[in-house]
Design an enzyme around this catalytic site. Structure first.
Site, mmCIF file in Angstrom:
data_model
loop_
_atom_site.group_PDB
_atom_site.id
_atom_site.type_symbol
_atom_site.label_atom_id
_atom_site.label_comp_id
_atom_site.label_asym_id
_atom_site.label_seq_id
_atom_site.Cartn_x
_atom_site.Cartn_y
_atom_site.Cartn_z
ATOM 1 N N ASN B 395 0.714 -1.202 0.081
ATOM 2 C CA ASN B 395 -0.012 0.313 -0.075
ATOM 3 C C ASN B 395 0.945 1.298 0.065
ATOM 4 O O ASN B 395 0.903 1.939 -0.981
ATOM 5 C CB ASN B 395 -0.876 0.051 1.187
ATOM 6 N N ASP B 396 1.524 1.314 1.097
ATOM 7 C CA ASP B 396 2.362 2.773 1.292
ATOM 8 C C ASP B 396 3.394 2.830 0.097
ATOM 9 O O ASP B 396 3.416 3.921 -0.347
ATOM 10 C CB ASP B 396 2.914 2.754 2.813
ATOM 11 N N VAL B 397 3.768 1.824 -0.332
ATOM 12 C CA VAL B 397 5.229 1.839 -1.084
ATOM 13 C C VAL B 397 4.473 2.270 -2.384
ATOM 14 O O VAL B 397 5.421 2.427 -3.503
ATOM 15 C CB VAL B 397 5.945 0.599 -1.140
ATOM 16 N N ALA B 436 0.834 3.539 7.265
ATOM 17 C CA ALA B 436 1.017 4.668 7.616
ATOM 18 C C ALA B 436 -0.352 5.432 8.034
ATOM 19 O O ALA B 436 -0.398 6.602 8.247
ATOM 20 C CB ALA B 436 1.719 5.534 6.565
#
Lengths: 99, 469
Positions: B395-397, B436
């Protein structure tokens, strides 16, 4: 007995520490990120060298309390060493070259 | 000390350096680990049989020492062999904690010896040794309790926890420990304070790791790893033992560099990780502004067709892959597609998963060939020519907010430019935000399709769809 005296007594070790800091940095600085986890794990096993201190303490222990504490310390240290090396080996086993 | 013992220690110290060096290259890494392990074994047995105390006597209690070694080896071996590859990060953290505890206990016992010596009038010895003993005690204890919290968090047994003013509390604890240690070393405190310092250090370790979010755990584990290294080096000082000193300091410095490298991969400073509370409770809701629109779901058969008739598919694995244990079925999809003539690659973000290299280890376990794993800098230019990107539990990456939204907590972190590709299929359990705690605008892009469900489950069904189509 001040800091100067301490430095004087341990001067060789202090030289060694400074050298080892640079060696450690040098050894690690060109590692592909693929190997970060195994490397962390391998380094984790190497600081298990603290077990030598635990063995010395236990071998010189007099009295039950020191012996028991020393026993626990050796067990914990062995966990660190054996577990650390075996886990690292398991991770690296998977990196074997294919075809 | 014995000449042979010194020689063995020398060999062991060299084996650590050579081992670490070899561990940093893929083709020699396994041998490097073995060399360090042999060096360690030699050092341990040489100590048992050859070490002589100041009065020239050999070590006693040998039967007990051997029992302790056997017990520790058996437990450590079994744990290390049985652990799932996905649980590797917490295993490392656990073993690290054991090392820290060992260092703290050495200090505890040595302090007992010292206070005896001091009573019988040997105050000078007390003065020289006590600073080292304290350092080993504090660092070892912090490393132990901190590692245990990191272990618990990654196991999912402990939740993030931060109280208002936590940074202030932590700072006070740290300063308090330092102040008490200095006072104690100067001899102006009672013996009972020694145990109080131990207690405070243990609590500080808890407070230190508790507020740090799951996404930052690898950084913390790496940092605690170098702490334990330093604690081990304190033992080296205590016993004038060069192999302990070398092993400890090597790990201390190498671990610190590794920690910094991990922070760099996330484009954040170490202070930011430790104080920023990123991924903890405080960050939720931040950066969600400006993300609006609807997501599109895709059916299994559509997804299968899309991938099967693509020229090039890039798989982006994340922590979701590890949680769902989906690495084997992921490899299955890859071979299926390759048989259809599709070019398949994996895009590895440096901090995907819970440790750098976590994804590599997992995928290597399911026999994904090493050269298919492409690092971020090399794969990013390729997304433009990619037909389908399959995001598996990441997700965050892949959050474009890192590039576009300066108010986002992950702004500035390098990401995989998956939005450049023609189609994106996102396998996700729900619309929940990533670690995050922020929304991902990628999911609302016109070329993005969502496939909800457990990653392993979805992939398994995709496999049968691809086969039947």
């Amino acid at each position: 007995m001040g800091i100067l005296e301490f430095i004087h007594q341990h001067i060789e070790m202090i030289y060694l520490i400074i050298l080892m800091v640079f060696v450690g940095i040098e050894l690690i600085s060109h590692v592909p990120s693929v190997l970060h986890t195994p490397l962390m794990s391998g380094a984790n096993a190497i600081h298990g060298v603290v077990i030598i201190g635990a063995i010395i303490v236990m071998g010189q222990a007099e009295g039950a309390l020191a012996l028991i504490l020393g026993f626990i310390a050796v067990v914990l240290g062995t966990l660190n060493v054996v577990g650390g090396f075996v886990v690292t080996d398991r991770m690296l086993e998977m990196f074997k070259k294919k075809k | 000390m014995d000449h042979v013992l010194q020689l063995v220690y020398l060999l062991a110290a060299v084996s650590f350096m050579v081992g670490l060096k070899m561990l940093s290259r893929p083709d020699s890494a396994r041998r490097g680990n073995a060399i360090a392990a042999i060096g360690m074994t030699l050092a341990i047995f040489a100590t048992i049989f050859l070490f002589r105390g100041q009065d020239g006597s050999h070590l006693g209690n040998l039967p007990y020492i051997f029992i302790a070694l056997v017990v520790g080896s058996a437990i450590g071996y079994l744990m290390a062999k049985r652990v799932q590859m996905t649980a590797m990060p917490q295993m490392v953290s656990f073993f690290n904690g054991m090392g820290g505890a060992c260092a703290a206990m050495i200090s505890l016992i040595e302090y007992g010896h010292l206070s005896h010596a001091a009573e019988s009038g040997d105050a000078a010895l007390f003065q020289t040794k006590i600073p080292i003993i304290l350092a080993g005690l504090v660092i070892g204890a912090v490393s132990f309790s901190g590692s245990m919290v990191a272990y618990g968090k990654l196991e999912g047994k402990l939740k993030d926890l931060s109280v208002r003013g936590q940074q202030f509390v932590n700072m006070s604890f740290l300063l308090g420990i330092l102040l008490l240690s200095v006072l104690f070393a100067l001899g102006s405190l009672d013996g009972v304070w020694f145990y109080l310092i131990l207690g405070l250090s243990l609590v500080y370790g808890l407070l230190f790791v508790f507020p740090i979010g799951g996404a930052d755990m690898p950084v913390v584990i790496s940092l605690l790893n170098s702490f334990t290294g330093v604690a081990a080096a304190c033992g080296g000082f205590l016993y004038d033992n060069y192999v302990m000193l070398i092993g400890g300091i090597l790990v201390g410095s190498a671990g610190t560099i590794l920690t910094v490298a991990m922070c760099k991969a996330m484009n954040r400073s170490l202070t930011n990780v430790l104080v920023g509370n990123f991924g903890g409770g405080g960050a939720s809701g931040v950066g969600s502004a400006g993300v609006e629109g609807t997501t599109k779901e895709i059916s299994l058969s559509d997804a299968a067709v899309l991938m099967k008739y693509a020229k090039k598919v890039v798989i982006v694995p994340g922590y979701g892959l590890a949680v769902a244990q989906a690495q084997h079925v992921c490899h299955e999809i890859e071979t299926l597609l390759e048989d259809e003539g599709v070019e398949v690659k994996y895009a590895i973000h440096p901090v995907a998963g819970r440790m750098p290299g976590h994804m590599n280890v997992l995928l290597a376990e399911s026999n994904v060939s090493y050269d298919k794993l492409v690092e971020m800098e090399d794969i990013n230019p390729e997304f433009k020519s990619t037909d389908v990107v399959l995001v598996v539990g990441a997700n965050d990456v892949v959050n474009p907010a890192a590039k576009t939204d300066p108010s986002s907590p992950i702004f500035g972190m390098p990401i995989l430019d998956v939005e450049d590709s023609r189609n994106i299929i996102v396998l996700k359990r729900s619309m929940k935000a990533g670690y995050a705690g922020i929304e991902n605008a990628l999911f609302y892009e016109p070329q993005t399709f969502m496939l909800f469900g457990d990653a392993k489950d979805s992939l398994t069904r995709l496999v049968s769809e691809i086969k039947s189509n």
